[in-house]
Design an enzyme around this catalytic site. Structure first.
Site, mmCIF file in Angstrom:
data_model
loop_
_atom_site.group_PDB
_atom_site.id
_atom_site.type_symbol
_atom_site.label_atom_id
_atom_site.label_comp_id
_atom_site.label_asym_id
_atom_site.label_seq_id
_atom_site.Cartn_x
_atom_site.Cartn_y
_atom_site.Cartn_z
ATOM 1 N N HIS A 32 0.833 -1.264 0.122
ATOM 2 C CA HIS A 32 -0.003 -0.035 -0.124
ATOM 3 C C HIS A 32 0.779 1.226 -0.081
ATOM 4 O O HIS A 32 2.190 1.116 0.349
ATOM 5 C CB HIS A 32 -1.060 -0.020 1.299
ATOM 6 C CG HIS A 32 -0.592 0.330 2.447
ATOM 7 N ND1 HIS A 32 -0.455 1.504 3.176
ATOM 8 C CD2 HIS A 32 -0.062 -0.568 3.536
ATOM 9 C CE1 HIS A 32 -0.087 1.490 4.365
ATOM 10 N NE2 HIS A 32 0.082 0.188 4.533
ATOM 11 N N ASP A 70 6.148 2.755 7.268
ATOM 12 C CA ASP A 70 4.591 2.125 6.974
ATOM 13 C C ASP A 70 3.945 3.388 6.100
ATOM 14 O O ASP A 70 3.325 4.148 6.576
ATOM 15 C CB ASP A 70 4.116 2.021 8.500
ATOM 16 C CG ASP A 70 2.500 1.365 8.240
ATOM 17 O OD1 ASP A 70 2.233 0.942 7.055
ATOM 18 O OD2 ASP A 70 1.708 1.332 9.241
ATOM 19 N N GLU A 129 -5.335 1.491 2.753
ATOM 20 C CA GLU A 129 -5.019 0.406 3.361
ATOM 21 C C GLU A 129 -5.266 0.694 4.940
ATOM 22 O O GLU A 129 -5.754 -0.074 5.910
ATOM 23 C CB GLU A 129 -3.791 -0.268 3.483
ATOM 24 C CG GLU A 129 -3.542 -1.474 4.021
ATOM 25 C CD GLU A 129 -2.644 -1.615 5.413
ATOM 26 O OE1 GLU A 129 -2.613 -2.574 6.138
ATOM 27 O OE2 GLU A 129 -2.451 -0.486 5.910
ATOM 28 N N GLU A 130 -4.829 1.798 5.331
ATOM 29 C CA GLU A 130 -4.930 2.297 6.765
ATOM 30 C C GLU A 130 -6.261 2.474 7.505
ATOM 31 O O GLU A 130 -6.481 2.049 8.522
ATOM 32 C CB GLU A 130 -4.105 3.670 7.079
ATOM 33 C CG GLU A 130 -2.515 3.286 6.518
ATOM 34 C CD GLU A 130 -1.734 2.624 7.544
ATOM 35 O OE1 GLU A 130 -2.431 1.971 8.649
ATOM 36 O OE2 GLU A 130 -0.420 2.624 7.508
ATOM 37 N N ASP A 141 4.358 -4.760 3.371
ATOM 38 C CA ASP A 141 3.791 -3.454 3.972
ATOM 39 C C ASP A 141 4.875 -2.974 4.172
ATOM 40 O O ASP A 141 5.399 -2.022 3.533
ATOM 41 C CB ASP A 141 2.830 -4.046 5.054
ATOM 42 C CG ASP A 141 1.795 -2.887 5.518
ATOM 43 O OD1 ASP A 141 2.505 -1.809 5.384
ATOM 44 O OD2 ASP A 141 0.833 -2.986 5.826
ATOM 45 N N HIS A 148 2.857 4.940 13.220
ATOM 46 C CA HIS A 148 1.723 5.510 13.020
ATOM 47 C C HIS A 148 1.570 6.831 13.521
ATOM 48 O O HIS A 148 0.602 7.349 13.782
ATOM 49 C CB HIS A 148 0.354 4.832 13.443
ATOM 50 C CG HIS A 148 -0.177 3.623 12.597
ATOM 51 N ND1 HIS A 148 -1.396 3.049 12.539
ATOM 52 C CD2 HIS A 148 0.412 3.163 11.396
ATOM 53 C CE1 HIS A 148 -1.558 2.031 11.708
ATOM 54 N NE2 HIS A 148 -0.409 2.054 10.947
#
Ligand SMILES: *[C@@H]1O[C@H](CO)[C@@H](O)[C@H](O)[C@H]1NC(C)=O
Ligand SMILES: *[C@@H]1O[C@H](CO)[C@@H](O)[C@H](O)[C@H]1NC(C)=O
Ligand SMILES: *[C@@H]1O[C@H](CO)[C@@H](O)[C@H](O)[C@H]1NC(C)=O
Ligand SMILES: *[C@@H]1O[C@H](CO)[C@@H](O)[C@H](O)[C@H]1NC(C)=O
Length: 701
Positions: A346, A356, A393-394, A422, A506
């Site tokens: 993603h 990420d 995706e998140e 990922d 994140h």
């Protein structure tokens, strides 16, 4: 601003100041390649990748990795935060698209309109009994990064005493109850554990809490807030089971199918630092020693509720339909263009996304560069390869899920495998997940790749030394884009990465600088992931006989059955399961013998090629046997009866989700008579394994 991708073959070949021997090797290959290229384009017959040729291209793939190019791609991708559905995210779409196009790859993008969720305003204050009020800042003060929030949390203001609920598991609430503590009408403060945010919130809701504050422990980056989704299920909530294309049917926001996926109480992430302010002020009951957050230096050992403090927090946000885009590059297979090997990662990120997910995107772009080089040197894959850059995706694997739903029939009949990456690089140490027929291939491929951190060792050497046998995880969780491929479409899949549990997960601090300072200072791990990922794709697209081992699948199922047997302690019969596993074992052994015979066959006559293709189809389709039309009970989208998420995240079984659900239910209800339900679910799994065996045998009854 995005960096112009490399265009010239010369640049492609020499983009890394490689150690001298490699450098010359690459130059020589480039020169030879030009001849091969001219030869093949001027002659009337095409270059077929014979096994001998394949080895040469594998070598070339390995020697053409470049930490310089991969670092430059990561730099470009992470210039701005690029949350799904926002303008900076469209910039990354254009960057990836033009990279693929400039390499001469056939490229297109696919758009969906999906329900996403964004914050408008948030506030959090702590009211002490002496009347003083402390406002807790809910920001990391990094320009352009979305404020911390939980996507799909309902809006609202909640006011009440705080209770520390540890990880927010059932057992934690039971422990609290023993201490005489209830969370009814309170705000649950939880630390993030193993299971998804949405589950933590749902359990707090079920226990009567009014709101949830979820923090992430850690000794570094204690100012970081872990954003994330709290939606349950997977894919666009307004088009469950079908693609959210323009003009498609959409459920109403108030449809029960939609509502059941969202929590009813608001929640928000907290930084470790801000959680400490709250946790240090709680008293009333003593915290069990194992609940103590060692890193947080808690002054008092307490769970609350209340005592001296109250919490007041507000989340105002909106759920709105936004446009998301997947970008796909296609490298057409020469002999079997209608068989697909899919590689996916993603692109959307909560912030800058250096780990990420763009460490994976950088690796994908570098593979595109390497594949383009191979093509210039005369390589055409036997089967078609797709390089897929997923969006959103998140928010719940939305881009990949919509695409799988849209292409379900063609994937079902023609997809050989899906290879996911990922967070490609989070730190040191190789990790892999796979459906078991791909275990052997993972071992083979990692043995061909140099370890980036240990001189003279392969990835396989260090991987197997660290955990004994090269422990391979399974793909039953819904935490990355492989979920729809495995759990909905039954496509054999792999997931690989370096490092785990990185501290900036994140948060606004997931930046290029973090990567260059901590995650992968010289970008060699990125190159390694690219090499493994690329080699897996080469083998799956070029091997005449698909490199699948169902013996390994049958052995894994056997081990699951033994564990289940132990767990059920003889209360339910597993005879039917044993029988079907035996059936799969013998079919797997038989097809392996057949494959060996076909591999040794010298002739490449049409008949021989068709025999191989027929055998490959059986290998490809066997995984589909584990799918069940009705899916899991109450969750029909999840079709795979071996790998999928159990409803109960504390289940002792992380496979056979239908059986796991029945077992949890019988425990929970403490009911007699649920053996029948367990038995029924065992029958369903046994039939699924029987279908896989039948697919391997390939004959009608
Ligand atoms: C009130 O109590 C809090 C927490 O114990 C303390 O930090 C604060 O200084 C106190 N304020 C006043 C005005 O006493
Ligand atoms: C649900 O929403 C639709 C359109 O948004 C509206 O027409 C309908 O009355 C609502 N139904 C209920 C039960 O609230
Ligand atoms: C809680 O915060 C909101 C928003 O800042 C505010 O309007 C409200 O008055 C506060 N409630 C209490 C009880 O302090
Ligand atoms: C690439 O690797 C070489 C050799 O380890 C190193 O000197 C160089 O700094 C690396 N480049 C980047 C961009 O990290």
């Amino acid at each position: 601003m995005v960096q112009p991708p490399l265009k010239q073959l010369a640049t492609i070949c020499t983009s890394r100041p490689a150690p001298l021997p490699t450098f010359f090797f690459v130059i020589i290959i480039c020169v030879l390649g030009f001849y091969a290229f001219h030869f093949s384009s001027s002659s009337s017959f095409s270059v077929t990748s014979s096994p001998r040729n394949s080895v040469r291209f594998q070598q070339l793939l390995l020697s053409s990795g470049s930490n310089y190019t991969v670092a430059s791609y990561l730099r470009s991708l992470t210039l701005h935060p690029h949350l799904a559905g926002t303008e900076p995210s469209s910039e990354t779409v254009r960057y990836v698209e033009s990279h693929f196009r400039d390499l001469g790859l056939e490229t297109h993008s696919i758009q969906y309109d999906a329900l996403l969720s964004y914050p408008k305003s948030t506030s959090l204050s702590v009211l002490f009994s002496n009347g003083s009020v402390v406002n807790i800042p809910l920001s990391e003060n990094v320009e352009g990064v979305v404020q911390p929030y939980h996507a799909y949390s309902p809006s609202g203001t909640v006011y009440g005493p705080a209770v520390f609920v540890n990880y927010g598991r059932d057992e934690d609430y039971r422990e609290l109850a023993k201490m005489g503590v209830t969370v009814v009408g309170c705000i649950a403060v939880a630390r993030k554990g193993e299971f998804p945010r949405g589950v933590v919130v749902a359990k707090a809701e079920a226990n009567g809490a009014k709101g949830v504050l979820l923090y992430t422990e850690g000794d570094r980056f204690r100012q970081g807030f872990e954003r994330g989704t709290v939606m349950r299920g997977i894919g666009d909530p307004l088009s469950p089971g079908w693609a959210a294309v323009d003009g498609a049917e959409r459920l109403n926001l108030n449809d029960s199918e939609v509502l059941k996926r969202f929590p009813k109480i608001p929640s928000m992430p907290l930084s470790a630092e801000s959680a400490e302010i709250i946790l240090n002020s709680l008293d009333t009951a003593s915290v069990p020693p194992e609940w103590r957050d060692k890193k947080a230096n808690l002054r008092s050992a307490a769970v609350g509720p209340g005592g001296p403090i109250f919490i007041n927090f507000t989340y105002q946000g909106e759920r709105k339909v936004a446009t998301i885009r997947n970008v796909i590059a296609v490298i057409k297979g020469l002999e079997e263009p209608d068989r697909f090997v899919l590689m996916g990662n993603h692109r959307d990120a909560w912030s800058f996304g250096a780990v990420d997910p763009n460490s994976g995107t950088a690796a994908l772009l570098d593979i595109a560069r390497r594949f383009a080089l191979l093509r210039k040197l005369g390589w055409n894959p036997r089967r078609t390869i797709l390089l897929c850059s997923w969006d959103a995706e998140e928010f719940g694997m939305i881009g990949s899920t919509e695409w799988v739903e849209q292409n379900i029939v063609n994937l079902g009949t023609k997809a050989v495998a899906y290879l996911n990456v990922d967070c490609a690089v989070q730190g040191p140490g190789f990790f892999a997940g796979a459906t078991p027929q791909l275990d052997d291939l993972l071992h083979d491929v990692t043995a061909q790749v140099q370890d980036p951190d240990v001189k003279g060792a392969t990835v396989h050497d260090t991987w197997t030394a660290e955990n004994g046998i090269g422990n391979i995880e399974r793909l039953g969780a819904v935490n990355s884009d492989f979920a729809a491929f495995v759990q909905h479409a039954g496509v054999p899949s792999v997931d690989v990465y370096y490092g785990r549990d990185f501290p900036v997960y994140h948060t606004a601090f997931d930046t290029y600088d973090w990567m260059a300072n901590y995650g992968d200072p010289l970008f060699h791990r990125h190159v390694t992931v690219g090499s493994i990922w690329g080699l897996l794709a080469l083998r799956l697209s070029d091997d005449l006989i698909l490199p699948f081992s169902y013996v390994s699948y049958a052995n894994q199922l056997q081990a699951y059955k033994d564990t289940l047997n132990h767990l059920l302690d003889g209360s339910v019969s597993l005879r039917t399961l044993s029988t079907s596993i035996e059936e799969l074992k013998s079919a797997a052994q038989e097809i392996e013998n057949e494959a060996k015979r076909l591999r040794e066959q010298e002739t490449s006559s049409d008949v021989a090629l068709f025999q191989k293709r027929a055998l490959n189809d059986r290998l490809m389709l066997a995984e589909r046997g584990f799918l069940d039309v009705d899916g899991l009970r109450g969750r029909p989208w999840f079709k795979h009866l071996v790998y999928g998420p159990p409803s109960d995240y504390e289940s002792a079984l992380v496979y056979f989700p239908g059986i796991a659900d029945a077992v949890s239910e019988s425990k929970e209800m403490n009911k007699m008579g649920l053996e029948e339900l367990i038995q029924h679910e065992i029958w369903r799994v046994a039939r699924a394994i029987g279908r896989a065996a039948a697919a391997l045998k390939g004959e009608l009854s």
